[in-house]
Write a protein that holds these residues in place. Structure first.
Motif, short mmCIF file in Angstrom:
data_model
loop_
_atom_site.label_atom_id
_atom_site.label_comp_id
_atom_site.label_asym_id
_atom_site.label_seq_id
_atom_site.Cartn_x
_atom_site.Cartn_y
_atom_site.Cartn_z
N GLY A 31 0.83 -1.19 0.00
CA GLY A 31 0.00 0.00 0.00
C GLY A 31 0.87 1.24 0.00
N CYS A 67 1.03 5.80 -1.00
CA CYS A 67 0.42 7.05 -1.44
C CYS A 67 1.55 8.03 -1.68
CB CYS A 67 -0.54 7.58 -0.38
SG CYS A 67 -1.28 9.18 -0.77
N VAL A 119 -4.29 7.74 3.29
CA VAL A 119 -4.11 6.46 2.59
C VAL A 119 -5.27 5.55 2.98
CG1 VAL A 119 -2.59 4.50 2.18
CG2 VAL A 119 -1.61 6.74 2.73
N SER A 173 1.07 -3.53 3.13
CA SER A 173 -0.06 -4.00 2.35
C SER A 173 -1.22 -3.04 2.50
CB SER A 173 -0.49 -5.41 2.80
OG SER A 173 -1.70 -5.79 2.18
N GLU A 174 -2.08 -2.97 1.49
CA GLU A 174 -3.28 -2.14 1.61
C GLU A 174 -4.32 -2.81 2.51
OE1 GLU A 174 -5.21 -3.78 -2.58
OE2 GLU A 174 -4.47 -1.73 -2.40
N THR A 175 -4.11 -4.10 2.84
CA THR A 175 -4.97 -4.82 3.75
C THR A 175 -4.20 -5.13 5.03
OG1 THR A 175 -6.26 -5.81 1.96
CG2 THR A 175 -6.38 -6.89 4.11
N VAL A 202 -7.11 2.19 3.63
CA VAL A 202 -6.68 0.84 3.98
C VAL A 202 -7.90 -0.02 4.29
CG1 VAL A 202 -4.44 1.56 4.88
CG2 VAL A 202 -6.41 1.47 6.42
N SER A 228 -8.93 4.72 7.11
CA SER A 228 -7.85 5.43 6.41
C SER A 228 -6.71 5.72 7.38
CB SER A 228 -8.36 6.75 5.80
OG SER A 228 -8.71 7.67 6.81
#
Length: 281
Positions: free
Chosen positions: A111, A113, A252, A129-131, A254, A232
Motif C-alpha cells: 500500500g 500514497c 491512505v 499491504s493495503e490490507t 486501507v 484510512s
C-alpha cells in the motif's frame, strides 16, 4: 418442538431509524424424545450443529453507526404458554487474507500514497499491504523532500512541526426504507511521531511502527448495502518554509480484516443443551 436458530443481522445502535436487517438465517431442529404429540420426556438433550460462513460475510462489529451481530437462539415452542428462548451472541472475525494452507507463499500488495504538496514538496507513505489485520504491528515509511527544483521555495531547508499519524474509522448505517445515519468518525490510533528532526532538513525519511488494536476498539472494514465501515491512515504535519507554510494532510485508504485463518474455510460450531425436569407441552 425445540429449534436452534442461527441469525445474522444489522441493528442500528443510537439513532432512531428503527428495525433491523436480517441477511442470513439457518434453523436446526433438535431431536427430542416425545412420548406423545405436544410432550417431551424428562431428561437431558444435546445436539451439535455447525454452519459454514461465506467468506463475504462481515465480521462482528459495534460502532456508533450500527452493529453487525451473530446470534444463536434456542427456542422451545409451547402452545399453552410463552416460548422458552435462550440467546447467545457470537463474535465472528472474518478475514480477507488467503489462508496459509492455500498459499505456497503469502501474497502482499504494497500500500502506498505519493504526491506533491503545494507544487513544491514531494511526499510518500508506504505500508506493507493495503490490507491490514487486527492486532498487527504495521511499519509505516514516510518520505518528505527534497523540494522541487522548479518551485519558488527550491533550495530551502524544511522545518517540520507536530507530525501525527492517525488511523481513522468511519461507520455508516442505512436501511431499506431509505433512511440513513450520518457518517460516524472515530480516531482509533493517534500516534505522535518520535525521532522527528527538531531542526530544518533538506529531506526526511523514517519508518515508524503503528500497533493496531483488536475488537471491539477496531472493527474490520465492512461493505454492505445496509452497513459500512471504512478506514484510512492519515499523516498530518506542519510545514514551515520562507514564503510557504501550512499543514500537510495525506490520507491512505486501507482495509482492516481479521487475522489470517490457518484453515481453508471458517465454520461456526456450537452445541445446544436442553434439560427438562418435567414433561412440558
Amino acid at each position: 418442538m425445540v429449534f436452534v436458530n442461527y441469525r445474522v443481522f444489522f441493528l442500528e445502535n443510537e439513532d432512531s431509524i428503527g428495525g433491523k436487517e436480517v441477511f442470513h438465517r439457518q434453523v436446526w431442529e433438535l431431536p427430542v424424545n416425545q412420548p406423545k404429540p405436544g410432550r417431551i420426556a424428562p431428561g437431558s438433550y444435546e445436539a451439535s450443529f455447525n454452519a459454514t460462513l461465506p467468506p463475504t460475510y462481515p465480521s462482528s462489529s459495534e460502532t456508533k453507526g450500527g452493529r453487525v451481530t451473530y446470534l444463536v437462539e434456542a427456542k422451545l415452542r409451547r402452545s399453552w404458554s410463552l416460548d422458552m428462548v435462550e440467546l447467545r451472541e457470537i463474535w465472528y472475525s472474518a478475514t480477507s487474507l488467503p489462508s496459509l494452507v492455500s498459499l505456497a507463499q503469502p501474497i502482499m500488495t504494497v500500500g502506498s500514497c505519493a504526491g506533491v504538496w503545494r507544487d513544491a514538496l514531494p511526499y510518500s507513505i508506504i505500508i506493507p499491504s493495503e490490507t491490514l489485520f487486527l492486532g498487527q504491528l504495521v511499519p509505516v515509511t514516510i518520505r518528505l523532500g527534497p523540494l522541487l527544483a522548479n518551485s519558488p521555495v527550491a533550495g530551502q531547508a524544511i522545518r517540520l512541526v507536530d507530525p501525527r499519524l492517525r488511523l481513522k474509522q468511519y461507520a455508516h448505517l442505512a436501511t431499506n426504507s431509505g433512511n440513513s445515519t450520518a457518517v460516524r468518525k472515530k480516531v482509533v490510533v493517534d500516534l505522535t511521531l518520535a525521532h522527528w528532526p527538531k531542526v530544518a532538513v533538506v529531506e526526511y525519511q523514517n519508518t515508524v511502527l503503528m500497533q493496531l488494536p483488536t475488537l471491539p476498539e477496531l472493527v474490520p472494514t465492512t461493505r454492505t448495502m445496509v452497513y459500512s465501515v471504512r478506514h484510512s491512515l492519515n499523516l498530518m504535519v506542519g510545514i514551515a518554509l520562507s514564503g510557504l507554510a501550512g499543514v500537510m494532510k495525506v490520507k491512505v485508504k486501507v482495509n482492516i480484516t481479521g487475522p489470517r485463518s490457518p484453515f481453508k474455510q471458517t465454520a461456526l460450531q456450537g452445541q445446544n443443551k436442553l434439560e427438562t425436569a418435567d414433561e412440558v407441552k
